[in-house]
Motif scaffolding. Sequence first.
Motif, PDB file in Angstrom:
ATOM      1  N   ALA A   1       0.826  -1.212   0.000  1.00 52.59           N
ATOM      2  CA  ALA A   1       0.000   0.000   0.000  1.00 52.59           C
ATOM      3  C   ALA A   1       0.859   1.261   0.000  1.00 52.59           C
ATOM      4  N   LEU A   2       2.016   1.206   0.670  1.00 48.14           N
ATOM      5  CA  LEU A   2       2.900   2.371   0.754  1.00 48.14           C
ATOM      6  C   LEU A   2       3.505   2.744  -0.594  1.00 48.14           C
ATOM      7  N   LEU A   3       3.471   1.833  -1.561  1.00 48.67           N
ATOM      8  CA  LEU A   3       3.981   2.138  -2.888  1.00 48.67           C
ATOM      9  C   LEU A   3       3.126   3.177  -3.598  1.00 48.67           C
ATOM     10  N   SER A   4       1.849   3.237  -3.232  1.00 50.51           N
ATOM     11  CA  SER A   4       0.939   4.161  -3.907  1.00 50.51           C
ATOM     12  C   SER A   4       0.397   5.267  -3.019  1.00 50.51           C
ATOM     13  N   GLU A   5       0.566   5.142  -1.704  1.00 50.31           N
ATOM     14  CA  GLU A   5       0.030   6.162  -0.804  1.00 50.31           C
ATOM     15  C   GLU A   5       0.817   6.189   0.498  1.00 50.31           C
ATOM     16  N   LEU A   6       1.137   7.396   0.949  1.00 47.97           N
ATOM     17  CA  LEU A   6       1.819   7.563   2.228  1.00 47.97           C
ATOM     18  C   LEU A   6       0.829   8.152   3.227  1.00 47.97           C
ATOM     19  N   PRO A   7       0.581   7.463   4.322  1.00 43.36           N
ATOM     20  CA  PRO A   7      -0.411   7.930   5.293  1.00 43.36           C
ATOM     21  C   PRO A   7       0.154   9.014   6.212  1.00 43.36           C
ATOM     22  N   GLU A   8      -0.741   9.633   6.967  1.00 47.23           N
ATOM     23  CA  GLU A   8      -0.317  10.624   7.955  1.00 47.23           C
ATOM     24  C   GLU A   8       0.234   9.945   9.208  1.00 47.23           C
ATOM     25  N   LEU A   9      -0.231   8.702   9.455  1.00 44.03           N
ATOM     26  CA  LEU A   9       0.186   7.978  10.663  1.00 44.03           C
ATOM     27  C   LEU A   9      -0.072   6.492  10.463  1.00 44.03           C
ATOM     28  N   ILE A  10       0.740   5.659  11.120  1.00 44.47           N
ATOM     29  CA  ILE A  10       0.566   4.209  11.060  1.00 44.47           C
ATOM     30  C   ILE A  10       0.359   3.663  12.466  1.00 44.47           C
ATOM     31  N   MET A  11      -0.745   2.926  12.656  1.00 47.46           N
ATOM     32  CA  MET A  11      -0.977   2.156  13.883  1.00 47.46           C
ATOM     33  C   MET A  11      -0.424   0.764  13.618  1.00 47.46           C
TER      34      MET A  11
ATOM     35  N   ALA B   1      -7.479   9.658  21.000  1.00 49.86           N
ATOM     36  CA  ALA B   1      -6.767  10.748  21.677  1.00 49.86           C
ATOM     37  C   ALA B   1      -5.269  10.676  21.391  1.00 49.86           C
ATOM     38  N   ARG B   2      -4.707   9.462  21.420  1.00 44.24           N
ATOM     39  CA  ARG B   2      -3.280   9.294  21.150  1.00 44.24           C
ATOM     40  C   ARG B   2      -2.953   9.658  19.698  1.00 44.24           C
ATOM     41  N   VAL B   3      -3.810   9.227  18.789  1.00 46.19           N
ATOM     42  CA  VAL B   3      -3.599   9.533  17.370  1.00 46.19           C
ATOM     43  C   VAL B   3      -3.605  11.043  17.153  1.00 46.19           C
ATOM     44  N   LYS B   4      -4.593  11.718  17.698  1.00 47.20           N
ATOM     45  CA  LYS B   4      -4.683  13.177  17.524  1.00 47.20           C
ATOM     46  C   LYS B   4      -3.468  13.878  18.133  1.00 47.20           C
ATOM     47  N   ALA B   5      -3.021  13.390  19.304  1.00 48.55           N
ATOM     48  CA  ALA B   5      -1.870  14.003  19.962  1.00 48.55           C
ATOM     49  C   ALA B   5      -0.598  13.844  19.124  1.00 48.55           C
ATOM     50  N   VAL B   6      -0.393  12.649  18.581  1.00 50.04           N
ATOM     51  CA  VAL B   6       0.795  12.411  17.761  1.00 50.04           C
ATOM     52  C   VAL B   6       0.739  13.237  16.479  1.00 50.04           C
ATOM     53  N   LEU B   7      -0.440  13.335  15.866  1.00 47.09           N
ATOM     54  CA  LEU B   7      -0.581  14.129  14.643  1.00 47.09           C
ATOM     55  C   LEU B   7      -0.296  15.602  14.920  1.00 47.09           C
ATOM     56  N   ARG B   8      -0.734  16.089  16.076  1.00 46.77           N
ATOM     57  CA  ARG B   8      -0.448  17.490  16.426  1.00 46.77           C
ATOM     58  C   ARG B   8       1.049  17.712  16.598  1.00 46.77           C
ATOM     59  N   ARG B   9       1.712  16.762  17.268  1.00 42.18           N
ATOM     60  CA  ARG B   9       3.152  16.910  17.505  1.00 42.18           C
ATOM     61  C   ARG B   9       3.957  16.834  16.212  1.00 42.18           C
ATOM     62  N   SER B  10       3.503  16.013  15.294  1.00 48.28           N
ATOM     63  CA  SER B  10       4.266  15.780  14.072  1.00 48.28           C
ATOM     64  C   SER B  10       3.924  16.750  12.953  1.00 48.28           C
ATOM     65  N   ALA B  11       2.877  17.569  13.142  1.00 43.40           N
ATOM     66  CA  ALA B  11       2.482  18.517  12.108  1.00 43.40           C
ATOM     67  C   ALA B  11       3.591  19.541  11.886  1.00 43.40           C
TER      68      ALA B  11
END
Length: 224
Positions: free
Chosen positions: A38-48, A111-121
């Motif tokens: 999947a990463l060959l065609s799309e890069l996500p904002e975050l990976i669980m 909550a963890r996902v949102k926190a990590v996305l905020r930190r990495s923005a």
Amino acid sequence: MIFCVEDDNGIRDLMIYTLNTAGMEAKGFTDGTELFHALLSELPELIMLDIMLPGEDGISILKKLRSNPATAEIPVIMATAKGTEYDKVIGLDLGADDYLAKPFGMMEMVARVKAVLRRSAPKAETKTLRLGQLEMNKGEHTVISCGKRVTLTLKEFELLAKFMDNPGLVFTRDQLLHSVWGSDFIGETRTVDVHIGTLRTKLGSCGDYIETVRGVGYRMEAPL
């Protein structure tokens, strides 16, 4: 887009449903093979990423993600059923951005996902891309190749932006066709080859950055 790598169908479906309900897009994968495809065609904002997976485990997958320039900066939250501190420490030492111990609540996950996305923005949106002697300003729609400004068509510009956004990542002709021309485009993958040819010519010596991967497609890398 959030990628969820979890081999338990029930847990994975619940994670995707919860993230969608929270206003985020999510896709699920059962193992590392599906993820890397999947990463060959799309890069996500975050990976669980679950640590306990069939085949290649999450720790090994994390190492590969962090060693690849195209995926090194993608935030990763590790999840595992193990209760030992060892897995948590190893994951964080290898570059995981956060850690969830199973069983975890879905609201805690959000909550963890949102926190990590905020930190990495990024603190400020960058409009300039640089690769070797190539420089692209997306806002001004300009390209400087080996010190000289070059004029590109819209599709050539979008094709170059796709490569410069993902240095080292290999794209098939179908992936480039879908990404640049859109899913509604009626045409052949030969269209990609033609545009690659003209793009290489216009970029001069920097055109050599675009490499043909025989039997697969194309990638772009600056020489060391």
